[in-house]
Design a protein around this motif. Structure first.
Motif, PDB file in Angstrom:
ATOM      1  N   TYR A  83      55.379  22.601  56.255  1.00 25.29           N
ATOM      2  CA  TYR A  83      55.223  21.525  57.222  1.00 25.29           C
ATOM      3  C   TYR A  83      54.573  20.329  56.536  1.00 25.29           C
ATOM      4  O   TYR A  83      54.253  20.373  55.358  1.00 25.29           O
ATOM      5  N   GLY A  84      54.352  19.281  57.322  1.00 28.42           N
ATOM      6  CA  GLY A  84      53.714  18.084  56.800  1.00 28.42           C
ATOM      7  C   GLY A  84      52.211  18.114  56.975  1.00 28.42           C
ATOM      8  O   GLY A  84      51.600  19.175  57.157  1.00 28.42           O
ATOM      9  N   SER A  85      51.588  16.935  56.951  1.00 25.35           N
ATOM     10  CA  SER A  85      50.134  16.860  57.068  1.00 25.35           C
ATOM     11  C   SER A  85      49.645  17.278  58.449  1.00 25.35           C
ATOM     12  O   SER A  85      48.489  17.648  58.619  1.00 25.35           O
ATOM     13  N   GLU A  86      50.504  17.209  59.444  1.00 23.67           N
ATOM     14  CA  GLU A  86      50.196  17.755  60.755  1.00 23.67           C
ATOM     15  C   GLU A  86      51.488  18.274  61.369  1.00 23.67           C
ATOM     16  O   GLU A  86      52.583  17.780  61.063  1.00 23.67           O
ATOM     17  N   GLY A  87      51.370  19.268  62.192  1.00 21.94           N
ATOM     18  CA  GLY A  87      52.580  19.846  62.751  1.00 21.94           C
ATOM     19  C   GLY A  87      52.293  20.924  63.776  1.00 21.94           C
ATOM     20  O   GLY A  87      51.150  21.147  64.177  1.00 21.94           O
ATOM     21  N   ARG A  88      53.354  21.588  64.142  1.00 23.28           N
ATOM     22  CA  ARG A  88      53.282  22.625  65.172  1.00 23.28           C
ATOM     23  C   ARG A  88      54.209  23.768  64.779  1.00 23.28           C
ATOM     24  O   ARG A  88      55.360  23.542  64.393  1.00 23.28           O
ATOM     25  N   PHE A  89      53.700  24.993  64.828  1.00 24.02           N
ATOM     26  CA  PHE A  89      54.513  26.161  64.523  1.00 24.02           C
ATOM     27  C   PHE A  89      54.515  27.107  65.711  1.00 24.02           C
ATOM     28  O   PHE A  89      53.540  27.189  66.467  1.00 24.02           O
ATOM     29  N   THR A  90      55.627  27.791  65.879  1.00 20.44           N
ATOM     30  CA  THR A  90      55.831  28.687  67.021  1.00 20.44           C
ATOM     31  C   THR A  90      56.455  29.992  66.551  1.00 20.44           C
ATOM     32  O   THR A  90      57.333  29.993  65.703  1.00 20.44           O
ATOM     33  N   PHE A  91      55.984  31.100  67.110  1.00 22.10           N
ATOM     34  CA  PHE A  91      56.608  32.387  66.852  1.00 22.10           C
ATOM     35  C   PHE A  91      56.353  33.316  68.029  1.00 22.10           C
ATOM     36  O   PHE A  91      55.456  33.078  68.840  1.00 22.10           O
ATOM     37  N   THR A  92      57.167  34.351  68.123  1.00 18.29           N
ATOM     38  CA  THR A  92      57.034  35.355  69.177  1.00 18.29           C
ATOM     39  C   THR A  92      56.769  36.708  68.538  1.00 18.29           C
ATOM     40  O   THR A  92      57.500  37.120  67.628  1.00 18.29           O
ATOM     41  N   SER A  93      55.730  37.374  69.000  1.00 19.65           N
ATOM     42  CA  SER A  93      55.380  38.683  68.438  1.00 19.65           C
ATOM     43  C   SER A  93      56.338  39.750  68.972  1.00 19.65           C
ATOM     44  O   SER A  93      56.725  39.714  70.144  1.00 19.65           O
ATOM     45  N   HIS A  94      56.712  40.680  68.106  1.00 20.05           N
ATOM     46  CA  HIS A  94      57.561  41.802  68.511  1.00 20.05           C
ATOM     47  C   HIS A  94      56.863  43.141  68.300  1.00 20.05           C
ATOM     48  O   HIS A  94      57.388  44.178  68.704  1.00 20.05           O
ATOM     49  N   THR A  95      55.701  43.102  67.665  1.00 20.31           N
ATOM     50  CA  THR A  95      54.903  44.300  67.439  1.00 20.31           C
ATOM     51  C   THR A  95      53.473  44.016  67.874  1.00 20.31           C
ATOM     52  O   THR A  95      52.893  43.025  67.435  1.00 20.31           O
ATOM     53  N   PRO A  96      52.886  44.834  68.732  1.00 22.24           N
ATOM     54  CA  PRO A  96      51.504  44.580  69.144  1.00 22.24           C
ATOM     55  C   PRO A  96      50.526  44.867  68.024  1.00 22.24           C
ATOM     56  O   PRO A  96      50.732  45.774  67.215  1.00 22.24           O
ATOM     57  N   GLY A  97      49.444  44.087  67.979  1.00 10.87           N
ATOM     58  CA  GLY A  97      48.423  44.328  66.969  1.00 10.87           C
ATOM     59  C   GLY A  97      47.937  43.062  66.307  1.00 10.87           C
ATOM     60  O   GLY A  97      48.151  41.952  66.807  1.00 10.87           O
ATOM     61  N   ASP A  98      47.280  43.234  65.164  1.00  9.69           N
ATOM     62  CA  ASP A  98      46.675  42.120  64.437  1.00  9.69           C
ATOM     63  C   ASP A  98      47.737  41.385  63.626  1.00  9.69           C
ATOM     64  O   ASP A  98      48.376  41.973  62.744  1.00  9.69           O
ATOM     65  N   HIS A  99      47.914  40.112  63.934  1.00 13.86           N
ATOM     66  CA  HIS A  99      48.824  39.256  63.180  1.00 13.86           C
ATOM     67  C   HIS A  99      48.003  38.358  62.253  1.00 13.86           C
ATOM     68  O   HIS A  99      46.976  37.805  62.656  1.00 13.86           O
ATOM     69  N   GLN A 100      48.466  38.221  61.025  1.00  8.53           N
ATOM     70  CA  GLN A 100      47.771  37.400  60.035  1.00  8.53           C
ATOM     71  C   GLN A 100      48.446  36.029  59.951  1.00  8.53           C
ATOM     72  O   GLN A 100      49.638  35.933  59.671  1.00  8.53           O
ATOM     73  N   ILE A 101      47.658  34.989  60.196  1.00  3.45           N
ATOM     74  CA  ILE A 101      48.146  33.609  60.146  1.00  3.45           C
ATOM     75  C   ILE A 101      47.455  32.912  58.972  1.00  3.45           C
ATOM     76  O   ILE A 101      46.232  32.783  58.957  1.00  3.45           O
ATOM     77  N   CYS A 102      48.243  32.483  57.981  1.00  8.33           N
ATOM     78  CA  CYS A 102      47.694  31.873  56.769  1.00  8.33           C
ATOM     79  C   CYS A 102      48.204  30.445  56.619  1.00  8.33           C
ATOM     80  O   CYS A 102      49.383  30.166  56.880  1.00  8.33           O
TER      81      CYS A 102
END
Length: 216
Positions: A83-102
């Protein structure tokens, strides 16, 4: 359950989390988010770069690049995008639990600034807060009452997902506890057997020693 209590639970079920953090030029910063299955997550971010002359964080140049990577509890990549210097990301979880966002920057333009210091403002919206209800109302031509009912239904659905996730966590914890207890039991039995065998060996060794010395 009364309507006020239901609304309170609905507000607790869907959350929005805002924060900011500092990173270096090639540094990666990761966050763990507990997310039920089939839940939409929206992240909005913007970056500021340290200006040594003004001694303040100023809006970053458009050329600054930010890479966002999301992994599910099984380690599978759900999202990996530049992405650029600012932005927006979207996703849908398909597995319950801890998701890592980096997030990390791979731009060398930060080296032109003092220390390459970058401040990232991040807002993560999970569940009902991820829905843009004004846009939904305009698209579906909903009245205010219909929109309120839609919000309440979405929040109740999110509560159900949270409850299912908590049951899933409870089941995993129970299985882990049972497995641990079983291992402790078998380890105790193994220790007892080892002690008995050691005692028998010592007795036989002492008997052989006394017989060799003709003490018995």
């Amino acid at each position: 359950m009364g309507l006020p209590a239901l609304l309170l639970l609905a507000l607790c079920a869907a959350g929005a989390r805002g924060l900011y953090f500092h990173i270096g030029e090639t540094e990666k910063r990761c966050f763990i988010e507990e997310i039920p299955d089939e839940t939409m997550v929206i992240g909005n971010y913007r970056t500021q770069m340290w200006d040594k002359q003004k001694e303040a964080f100023l809006p970053s140049t458009p050329g600054l690049g930010m890479h966002v990577e999301v992994k599910d509890p099984e380690g599978k990549v759900v999202l990996s995008r530049q992405y650029g210097s600012e932005g927006r990301f979207t996703f849908t979880s398909h597995t319950p639990g801890d998701h890592q966002i980096c997030l990390h920057s791979n731009s060398t333009k930060m080296a032109l600034f003092a220390g390459g210091r970058l401040r990232v403002h991040l807002n993560i919206q999970v569940g009902g807060h991820a829905n843009n209800y004004p846009e939904i109302a305009a698209k579906d031509k909903l009245t205010e009452l219909q929109l309120r009912a839609r919000q309440l239904l979405d929040q109740v659905e999110q509560i159900q997902k949270e409850q299912d996730y908590q049951r899933y966590r409870e089941e995993r914890f129970r299985l882990t506890s049972e497995s641990t207890n079983q291992r402790v039991l078998w380890w105790s039995i193994a220790q007892t057997i080892i002690l008995i065998l050691t005692g028998i060996w010592q007795m036989r060794h002492l008997k052989s020693f006394f017989e060799a010395k003709k003490l018995v």
